[in-house]
Write a protein that holds these residues in place. Structure first.
Motif, PDB file in Angstrom:
ATOM      1  N   TRP A  30       0.129  -5.797   7.422  1.00  0.00           N
ATOM      2  CA  TRP A  30       1.380  -4.970   7.232  1.00  0.00           C
ATOM      3  C   TRP A  30       2.403  -6.006   8.190  1.00  0.00           C
ATOM      4  O   TRP A  30       3.761  -6.504   7.530  1.00  0.00           O
ATOM      5  CB  TRP A  30       1.706  -3.489   7.180  1.00  0.00           C
ATOM      6  CG  TRP A  30       2.454  -3.546   5.987  1.00  0.00           C
ATOM      7  CD1 TRP A  30       3.567  -2.262   6.880  1.00  0.00           C
ATOM      8  CD2 TRP A  30       2.690  -2.960   4.950  1.00  0.00           C
ATOM      9  NE1 TRP A  30       4.230  -2.256   5.695  1.00  0.00           N
ATOM     10  CE2 TRP A  30       3.868  -2.729   4.440  1.00  0.00           C
ATOM     11  CE3 TRP A  30       2.221  -4.140   3.393  1.00  0.00           C
ATOM     12  CZ2 TRP A  30       4.383  -2.611   3.233  1.00  0.00           C
ATOM     13  CZ3 TRP A  30       2.584  -3.810   2.336  1.00  0.00           C
ATOM     14  CH2 TRP A  30       3.539  -3.072   2.018  1.00  0.00           C
ATOM     15  N   PHE A  33       2.548  -9.770   7.984  1.00  0.00           N
ATOM     16  CA  PHE A  33       3.596 -10.287   6.613  1.00  0.00           C
ATOM     17  C   PHE A  33       4.847  -9.972   7.166  1.00  0.00           C
ATOM     18  O   PHE A  33       5.564 -11.120   6.798  1.00  0.00           O
ATOM     19  CB  PHE A  33       2.602  -9.985   5.314  1.00  0.00           C
ATOM     20  CG  PHE A  33       1.519 -10.159   5.261  1.00  0.00           C
ATOM     21  CD1 PHE A  33       0.248 -11.262   6.173  1.00  0.00           C
ATOM     22  CD2 PHE A  33       0.570  -9.876   3.818  1.00  0.00           C
ATOM     23  CE1 PHE A  33      -0.503 -11.335   5.861  1.00  0.00           C
ATOM     24  CE2 PHE A  33       0.200 -11.008   3.532  1.00  0.00           C
ATOM     25  CZ  PHE A  33      -1.241 -11.394   3.784  1.00  0.00           C
ATOM     26  N   GLY A  37       7.481 -13.331   7.188  1.00  0.00           N
ATOM     27  CA  GLY A  37       8.488 -12.614   5.660  1.00  0.00           C
ATOM     28  C   GLY A  37       9.540 -12.888   6.285  1.00  0.00           C
ATOM     29  O   GLY A  37      10.784 -13.653   5.532  1.00  0.00           O
TER      30      GLY A  37
ATOM     31  N   LEU B  11       6.167 -13.897   0.885  1.00  0.00           N
ATOM     32  CA  LEU B  11       7.926 -13.349   0.134  1.00  0.00           C
ATOM     33  C   LEU B  11       6.987 -12.201  -0.911  1.00  0.00           C
ATOM     34  O   LEU B  11       7.543 -10.530  -0.660  1.00  0.00           O
ATOM     35  CB  LEU B  11       8.366 -14.246   0.126  1.00  0.00           C
ATOM     36  CG  LEU B  11       9.327 -15.100   0.976  1.00  0.00           C
ATOM     37  CD1 LEU B  11      10.099 -16.277   0.364  1.00  0.00           C
ATOM     38  CD2 LEU B  11      10.268 -13.682   1.286  1.00  0.00           C
ATOM     39  N   LEU B  13       4.239 -10.705  -1.811  1.00  0.00           N
ATOM     40  CA  LEU B  13       3.110  -9.725  -2.071  1.00  0.00           C
ATOM     41  C   LEU B  13       3.322  -8.441  -1.131  1.00  0.00           C
ATOM     42  O   LEU B  13       2.655  -7.538  -1.592  1.00  0.00           O
ATOM     43  CB  LEU B  13       1.835 -10.608  -1.135  1.00  0.00           C
ATOM     44  CG  LEU B  13       0.327  -9.711  -1.080  1.00  0.00           C
ATOM     45  CD1 LEU B  13      -0.192  -8.776  -2.394  1.00  0.00           C
ATOM     46  CD2 LEU B  13      -0.138 -10.306  -0.031  1.00  0.00           C
ATOM     47  N   PRO B  14       4.346  -8.790   0.326  1.00  0.00           N
ATOM     48  CA  PRO B  14       4.358  -7.812   0.560  1.00  0.00           C
ATOM     49  C   PRO B  14       6.359  -6.970  -0.328  1.00  0.00           C
ATOM     50  O   PRO B  14       5.700  -5.808   0.475  1.00  0.00           O
ATOM     51  CB  PRO B  14       5.559  -7.982   1.864  1.00  0.00           C
ATOM     52  CG  PRO B  14       4.660  -9.287   1.946  1.00  0.00           C
ATOM     53  CD  PRO B  14       4.255 -10.351   1.179  1.00  0.00           C
ATOM     54  N   LEU B  17       4.368  -5.250  -2.686  1.00  0.00           N
ATOM     55  CA  LEU B  17       2.694  -4.130  -2.364  1.00  0.00           C
ATOM     56  C   LEU B  17       4.393  -3.003  -2.222  1.00  0.00           C
ATOM     57  O   LEU B  17       4.077  -1.326  -2.904  1.00  0.00           O
ATOM     58  CB  LEU B  17       2.692  -4.199  -1.068  1.00  0.00           C
ATOM     59  CG  LEU B  17       1.228  -4.968  -1.727  1.00  0.00           C
ATOM     60  CD1 LEU B  17       0.764  -5.261  -0.071  1.00  0.00           C
ATOM     61  CD2 LEU B  17       0.456  -4.006  -2.179  1.00  0.00           C
TER      62      LEU B  17
END
Lengths: 384, 455
Positions: A30, A33, A37, B11, B13-14, B17
């Motif tokens: 988490w 990412f 990101g 980008l 997926l996070p 979620l």
């Protein structure tokens, strides 16, 4: 304390252990990412690079465009590309992406030329010749792998372009003159004829071909001794950018100056937005993403060069970027050279210039460019 | 959109979620549909419209079939129309004519929505189930659209019946454990695809396209590499789909077994792309209800012939399907699925059969298949063999080992050992991070990821 810790591990069931693993994974991934990101978005937003325009159709994938932009602008791009190349080389491979890594140079994996498209291009050029009736020469430049395949490890399958180029030449109408580049350059492979980190040839490679081409175009070539060669600097080309392999010596930007006294009087580029700007033969390469733009500057639709030569000979040169470093040799023979970039011209040839104003036409491109008949179809179209 | 892409992983997926888990339970289905639509649209507007129109058509056809249930002839006519529409779209968009179209404003390749083959099976299955009175037509558009367009299984399945999908959709509260498990599965699937399947597929492509000559040994290694690559790619996408679904609180069925080493072709048919095989067995093979051996064999041949055509609408694929069907019939007759006397010999024979036949599935025509076998002339290793083995040995060894599934047994065996329990959590996290970083390196350096089969 140690006994307690041991007992804790022993008491857990495999399911409990699995849950702990998954929880830890969840937290770590988490965060990973999110950080990746966030940094990707931030660097992407502040990046100066434009969204690449590979696909402008209505069927294009937004994600593909976004991905191309994000990977290019990512702060880790160089790190990962370098790491992958090093890994490939260390485990015995030598192909990183589309680039073969050898000790002395980087070689682009040659494309298998599309024979149908080559035939289409030859048809278009023949039709253009029939229409204009101006003496025309065609030069198809093979890829560097054609000459340096021996530097690759034994057993590498490297498709040859020679047969396809010969077929392309055969398909051209007979009055069009074809210059055989392969045999000219093959005798000079020990010299610096192709860049080590770029798929294009060097000034010397271009000179070797010029010497032969200009004879067929009715002139005596300027001997090599008459040129003063100076080095403007070094660069690493697009093949290096694709793999970031450091162990290959960078390439040299050469300046060829002739003592014949012929100078450029005017050099004007017409850009795709219709504006015109003055250019010089050599431009500081730091200004451009492509170091090869040292010759003639950034992309243009058309470039017109007027020289001090007092003659009626004018040349229309249809080219791709590989021809740029050959221009210093041609200006010794023509009072005007009109260069049209086949790949970048946004307007048809008839709207850019009137071909009948020129006494000779030279079409000089990589074999790959000839195999992309769409560029020539666009160039020879009748107009908007 | 692709799972194996930078923008999806870091980008889409996070954000998806976070949005999904912050949404109240009552709105979770609508939000999930919204997320799936964004996923769909980012892959190309025209391709997304194809799927949206087909979903709307399925919704309407489902309602109409529900209305016409008592009238068998009319509902049969409508069902035929549904099948023709789905198959027609699939055939048209897969055809060389559409795929070869390259215009200024439209590209044929961009018209094909990836996963259309799986999507078509779900649509036809839904309508057939309504006609056969197994389910009632769904009146809530959100539910049906979510069933058809649920993004984790949009690309490569698995195929799920509407009844199973309804049972598995039980939105749960946020749990880091669940997300961790799902992401772990996702990264494993991603690694199978990017780190192993892609280089192995390239090895085979290199052999097929090269002008160099290869030995018999290398040509068979190429076939083994292609079979492994297909297994790793498809099972990798299945892993990613299952992992993503877990992250969002859904459960998807497993489509692949844990190993690509099959003792019999029957075992292959039971574990390779299981949900698709089950679909065809149910809707095609199920039509031959009889005790006669001959008719049962015909059912197997018809089922596998259709599966072959589903993979690629080509003569070679049909022959592949019938060949697999024949192998299954022969094995059934010989009782090979019950008594495996010589397991090693069985494994080798099955690999040999599957590798030899895989050419029919991946090469465009019979002449290319014949050419490949005709090239099997040199029995000594050539320079080209040595080069390929030197440059791809790692992918080959790791890929074959990963496909064998042996690593799962090793982990299972040591999972109750104290020393392993101590390091299991950090070791797993480290392994997942290393795999993820390796995948990022591939994504950064390679061009667009392509699928080996157009499904």
């Amino acid at each position: 304390m140690k006994v307690k810790r041991l007992a804790r591990h022993l008491l857990r069931s495999p399911e409990q252990q699995q849950r702990i693993v998954q929880q830890t994974n969840g937290f770590v991934l988490w965060i990973l990412f999110a950080v990746f990101g966030l940094l990707t978005v931030v660097t992407g937003l502040f990046s100066h690079s434009r969204l690449p325009a590979k696909d402008r159709t209505v069927t294009a994938s937004v994600q593909q465009l976004l991905d191309d932009h994000l990977t290019e602008s990512s702060v880790w791009h160089s790190f990962f590309v370098r790491a992958k190349t090093d890994w490939t080389v260390s485990v015995g491979g030598n192909l990183s992406g589309n680039v073969y890594v050898t000790k002395s140079r980087l070689l682009e994996h040659p494309e298998i030329l599309n024979r149908e498209k080559l035939k289409e291009t030859s048809g278009l050029l023949s039709a253009f010749y029939r229409e204009s009736q101006i003496p025309m020469c065609v030069i198809a430049v093979p890829s560097a792998a054609e000459f340096y395949a021996s530097e690759l490890p034994g057993g590498v399958s490297c498709p040859s372009q020679t047969e396809d180029i010969e077929m392309f030449y055969r398909e051209l109408t007979s009055p069009i003159r074809k210059i055989d580049v392969y045999h000219v350059l093959f005798t000079a492979t020990d010299d610096y004829i192709y860049c080590r980190t770029d798929p294009r040839w060097t000034c010397y490679g271009a000179y070797c071909v010029y010497r032969n081409a200009i004879r067929k175009m009715g002139f005596a070539p300027i001997s090599y001794d008459q040129f003063a060669v100076t080095h403007a600097g070094t660069f690493r080309g697009s093949l290096y950018d694709a793999c970031l392999y450091e162990d290959v010596t960078p390439d040299i930007l050469d300046i060829y100056t002739c003592d014949s006294g012929i100078v450029i009087q005017e050099m004007t580029a017409q850009l795709s937005d219709g504006t015109e700007e003055s250019r010089s033969m050599y431009t500081a390469s730091e200004e451009y993403a492509d170091p090869y733009e040292f010759y003639l500057g950034a992309e243009y639709d058309m470039l017109t060069i007027r020289t001090s030569l007092d003659s009626q000979k004018k040349l229309l040169l249809l080219e791709d970027s590989s021809a740029d470093c050959m221009i210093p040799f041609f200006i010794q023979h023509y009072s005007e050279i009109c260069i049209v970039d086949v790949e970048n011209a946004s307007l048809p040839l008839k709207e850019l210039t009137d071909p009948s104003d020129y006494s000779q036409i030279l079409v000089l491109c990589d074999a790959d460019t000839f195999a992309d008949s769409d560029s020539f179809t666009d160039l020879f179209r009748d107009g908007e | 959109m692709q799972f194996a892409s930078f923008s999806f992983i870091f980008l889409f997926l996070p954000v998806a979620l976070a949005v999904y888990h912050l949404t109240p339970a009552r709105q979770k289905h609508s939000v999930m549909l919204g997320i799936s639509l964004i996923f769909l649209l980012s892959g190309g507007f025209v391709a997304a419209m194809v799927l949206l129109l087909l979903t709307a058509f399925t919704y309407g056809a489902g309602l109409l079939l529900g209305h016409l249930q008592p009238r068998r002839f009319l509902s049969g006519l409508l069902m035929t129309g549904v099948i023709l529409i789905f198959l027609g779209t699939l055939l048209l968009l897969r055809s060389d004519w559409v795929q070869g179209t390259e215009g200024k404003f439209i590209s044929g390749r961009g018209l094909y929505p990836v996963g259309l083959a799986f999507f078509a099976l779900q649509g036809m299955g839904y309508c057939a189930d309504i006609r056969n009175k197994k389910i009632m037509p769904e009146r809530r558009p959100v539910w049906l659209f979510l069933y058809m367009l649920f993004f984790p299984r949009l690309l490569m399945g698995p195929v799920v019946s509407y009844r199973s999908a309804q049972r598995s959709s039980c939105p749960v509260s946020f749990s880091m454990e669940q997300i961790g498990g799902g992401m772990m599965r996702f990264v494993i699937g991603l690694s199978k695809n990017l780190l192993l399947a892609q280089p192995l597929a390239l090895l085979f492509d290199g052999i097929v396209q090269a002008e160099a000559s290869y030995s018999v040994f290398m040509l068979w290694v190429g076939l083994l590499a292609k079979l492994t690559a297909l297994f790793l790619e498809l099972s990798g996408y299945s892993d990613m789909a299952v992992g993503l679904a877990i992250c969002f609180g859904f459960r998807l069925p497993e489509s692949y077994g844990k190993s690509a080493l099959f003792p019999t072709v029957i075992r292959f048919s039971e574990t390779f792309n299981r949900t698709v095989v089950q679909w065809f067995s149910h809707y095609v093979g199920g039509k031959f209800r009889t005790r006669s051996m001959l008719t049962r064999n015909l059912a197997v041949l018809a089922t596998w012939g259709c599966i072959g055509l589903w993979y690629q609408f080509r003569l070679t694929s049909l022959i592949w399907g019938i060949f697999i069907g024949l192998c299954i019939c022969v094995e059934h007759a010989a009782g090979a699925n019950k008594h495996i006397r010589y397991p090693v010999a069985h494994h080798i024979l099955t690999i040999f059969l599957l590798c030899g036949s895989i050419l029919l599935l991946v090469l465009p025509d019979l002449s290319s298949v014949g050419m490949y076998f005709r090239n099997m002339q040199h029995f000594t290793l050539t320079d080209s063999d040595l080069y390929l083995l030197r440059s791809d040995w790692l992918a080959l060894v790791v890929g074959l080992y990963a496909a064998s599934g042996n690593w799962r047994k090793i982990i299972q065996n040591i999972s109750d050992k104290l020393w392993f329990r101590r390091i299991q959590a950090p070791l797993t996290v480290l392994a997942i991070i290393v795999l993820l970083l390796a995948c990022i390196a591939v994504l950064m350096t390679e061009d667009t990821m392509t699928f080996q089969l157009m499904l």
